[in-house]
Design a protein around this motif. Structure first.
Motif, mmCIF file in Angstrom:
data_model
loop_
_atom_site.group_PDB
_atom_site.id
_atom_site.type_symbol
_atom_site.label_atom_id
_atom_site.label_comp_id
_atom_site.label_asym_id
_atom_site.label_seq_id
_atom_site.Cartn_x
_atom_site.Cartn_y
_atom_site.Cartn_z
ATOM 1 N N ILE A 140 0.918 -1.418 0.133
ATOM 2 C CA ILE A 140 -0.028 -0.030 0.093
ATOM 3 C C ILE A 140 0.920 1.299 0.009
ATOM 4 N N GLU A 141 1.875 1.406 0.729
ATOM 5 C CA GLU A 141 2.743 2.572 0.670
ATOM 6 C C GLU A 141 3.417 2.745 -0.627
ATOM 7 N N ALA A 142 4.084 1.674 -1.271
ATOM 8 C CA ALA A 142 4.440 2.038 -2.668
ATOM 9 C C ALA A 142 3.133 2.444 -3.538
ATOM 10 N N SER A 143 2.093 1.530 -3.455
ATOM 11 C CA SER A 143 0.884 2.224 -4.280
ATOM 12 C C SER A 143 0.496 3.647 -4.143
ATOM 13 N N TYR A 172 2.368 -1.993 -7.932
ATOM 14 C CA TYR A 172 1.046 -1.381 -7.552
ATOM 15 C C TYR A 172 0.006 -2.122 -7.263
ATOM 16 N N GLY A 173 -0.988 -1.991 -6.351
ATOM 17 C CA GLY A 173 -2.394 -2.888 -6.469
ATOM 18 C C GLY A 173 -1.852 -4.159 -5.730
ATOM 19 N N MET A 174 -2.555 -5.364 -5.888
ATOM 20 C CA MET A 174 -2.290 -6.424 -5.604
ATOM 21 C C MET A 174 -1.431 -7.316 -6.614
ATOM 22 N N HIS A 321 -5.174 1.992 -5.376
ATOM 23 C CA HIS A 321 -4.463 0.630 -5.053
ATOM 24 C C HIS A 321 -5.014 -0.666 -5.834
ATOM 25 N N GLN A 322 -6.337 -0.742 -5.658
ATOM 26 C CA GLN A 322 -6.996 -1.972 -6.377
ATOM 27 C C GLN A 322 -7.871 -1.484 -7.498
ATOM 28 N N GLY A 323 -8.264 -0.474 -7.591
ATOM 29 C CA GLY A 323 -8.849 0.406 -8.832
ATOM 30 C C GLY A 323 -10.195 0.045 -8.654
#
Length: 559
Positions: A140-143, A172-174, A321-323
């Protein structure tokens, strides 16, 4: 039980059976290791294990102790670095910028085991010790920090994280589907500049563009955003809708180099769900820990039904993050997981939650495959959205039939404003059979102007919902309570927190779940807080001093 990974923590090492001395991948994480799908380090470990790789973990290393980073030999492929399940600044500090007294992602809730800006600290240390190793960052921090972003704790814009955390690539994301491609790149094409969906890279200023395989768009530069608040709001608006397969490649320029972000792919979204179905977990903390990890207990016997969220809430960073694309697991795969769950030695017959970011979005999809804005439920529900409680109810009924299961609850709550009037009978079924004592809902606020800025349910009638809810409780013979999650000090609220107070009194609401708005990196509301502009570039009043920010909470606490 599945074998646990080799792990180093606080000067101790736990070896898996083979006691390898060299590994393909070493994961460095800011959280304790919990073998559960809700904990990102476990997800990446089990994915890499499924791919046949050997993996070791360095959990919560002391940034001032080089020995904790060199406890294993340099990995054959790469270091995988994450701050953990939360942005490290959000995890370590409160909305009043005070250090948190408890860390639910550390043994016995002990605070201080994760450094602030953990991603930067870990990568800088690894670069110092292993100059030529490949480093992959994610989580999450990178995203949230992959573009120039507002940092509430420093009250300034910070560079894209790849400038402070000099990794080779950012996911980023999952990460389940992406990590396969990362492994392939490191094994077979390590000297090539990667163009992997759902990743970001840093290149020399204005280089590499001729090699891009898709159409690209130049975002407002880092320098533009620092000079102009309108430019930063423009950036925030663009990235708000960027996590979708049909998006362009996005480039943000910086005099030190450019960040190139590749959009996700439809295939990766499909693979993400298939990988979720294949992976198994012990649903326990790692045996290296003598004390429990508090974050495990509420989710130990929960099930993830889907990924993504169609809500466009401006305060939430989930879309970055997840869209805003729902990826639902099949009922068969979820039932298979629950069947395994029923054989767990600690399982008492109760599934604490089946859900996702918003439980009632399970099974929702767009009739036309999505659009550029992805504004599916704001300001009203799009006619192209197939939305119903029926897929969720069908899933819940199937879960109750699994041998060994006594109760199935919805612990993650529902979007009350998205319940259709013609499906109230389905909602009544849910509260009769799948709510234990309290129904969690998140109206966030009751002032329409604030809800418009939040992009959440400004046309909903919470009072009407409450009346119908308690009438249904009386009808089905259950004594239940609504627990609303409310937010104060939101940008543009003026004196609107008084509306919260009045509505709490009028509806006699439990008001324990109140949070002061915290501007998170990457979120649209975070940009509103910094720029003092709404997302249409109109000037708004923003509460920024400590006294201004705590005023709304104080008003409500006097109710």
């Amino acid at each position: 039980m599945l074998p646990y990974p080799t792990i180093a923590f606080n000067g101790k090492i736990y070896y898996e059976a083979s006691k390898k001395t060299e590994y393909d991948v070493i994961i460095v994480t800011g959280d304790a290791y919990v073998d559960h799908a809700a904990f990102p380090t476990a997800v990446i470990f089990r994915t890499l294990e499924y791919l046949g790789l050997s993996v070791a973990i360095i959990a919560q290393p002391d940034i001032n102790n080089n020995d904790e980073f060199t406890v294993f030999k340099e990995p054959k492929l790469f270091f995988a670095v994450t701050s953990g399940a939360m942005d490290s600044m959000v995890a370590n500090y409160t909305a009043t910028k005070m250090p948190r007294s408890k860390d639910r992602l550390s043994p016995e809730g002990k605070p201080g085991l994760r450094p602030k800006r953990a991603l930067n600290s870990y990568v800088q240390k690894l670069r110092q010790l292993y100059k030529s190793s490949k480093i992959v960052v994610g989580g999450i921090e990178a995203s949230l920090r992959r573009y120039v972003h507002y940092d509430f704790w420093e009250d300034k814009l910070r560079d894209p994280v790849l400038f402070d955390a000099p990794a080779d690539i950012l996911v980023y994301g999952m990460g389940e589907a992406v990590i396969r491609e990362i492994v392939d790149w490191c094994r077979n094409k390590p000297n090539e500049v990667p163009q992997i969906p759902q990743t970001c890279i840093k290149v020399k200023h204005r280089e590499f563009r001729d090699s891009l395989t898709k159409q690209f768009e130049i975002l407002p530069s880092v320098d533009d955003c620092r000079k102009s608040k309108q430019a930063f709001m423009e950036l925030s608006r663009k990235i708000d809708v960027s996590v979708r397969p049909d998006s362009k490649i996005l480039i943000q320029e910086h005099f030190k180099g450019d960040v190139i972000c590749f959009p996700p792919s439809e295939e990766f979204f499909k693979q993400e769900i298939l990988t979720m179905d294949r992976l198994n977990y012990n649903r326990m903390s790692h045996p290296i820990y003598e004390k429990p990890i508090p974050g495990l207990e509420p989710v130990q016997f929960s099930i993830q039904s889907h990924r993504g969220c169609l809500s466009a809430c401006s305060f939430c960073a989930l879309s970055l993050h997840q869209g805003r694309v729902i990826r639902s697991r099949s009922i068969e795969s979820i039932i298979s997981e629950i069947t395994l769950l029923s054989k767990h030695p600690d399982f008492k017959g109760i599934v604490s939650d089946i859900g996702g970011p918003s439980a009632n979005m399970y099974g929702w999809e767009c009739k036309i495959g999505g659009c550029e804005t992805r504004m599916c439920v704001h300001p009203k529900i799009c006619p192209n959205l197939k939305h119903s409680l029926r897929p969720l109810v069908t899933l819940l009924k199937a879960a109750l039939k699994v041998q060994g299961v006594r109760k199935v609850f919805l612990g993650s709550g529902l979007r009350y404003d998205l319940i259709r009037d013609d499906e109230w009978d389905l909602f009544e079924y849910i509260i009769k059979n799948h709510v234990s004592g309290q129904l969690k809902v998140a109206p966030e606020h009751f002032d329409k102007s604030v809800l418009t800025l939040m992009r959440k349910g400004e046309n909903a009638d919470f009072g009407k919902f409450i009346q119908k809810f308690y009438k249904s409780c009386e009808k089905i013979g259950k004594k239940l309570y609504v627990v609303p999650y409310l937010m104060t000090a939101f940008p543009g609220n003026k004196n609107a927190d008084n509306v919260l107070k009045d509505k709490i009194k009028e509806l006699r609401l439990v008001h324990e779940q109140i949070q002061e708005f915290t501007p998170t990196p990457g979120s649209l509301a975070g940009a509103m807080y910094y720029t003092e502009l709404d997302y249409k570039y109109n000037e708004i009043k923003v509460s920024k001093t400590a006294n201004e920010r705590k005023k709304g909470r104080q008003i409500i606490q006097k109710c």
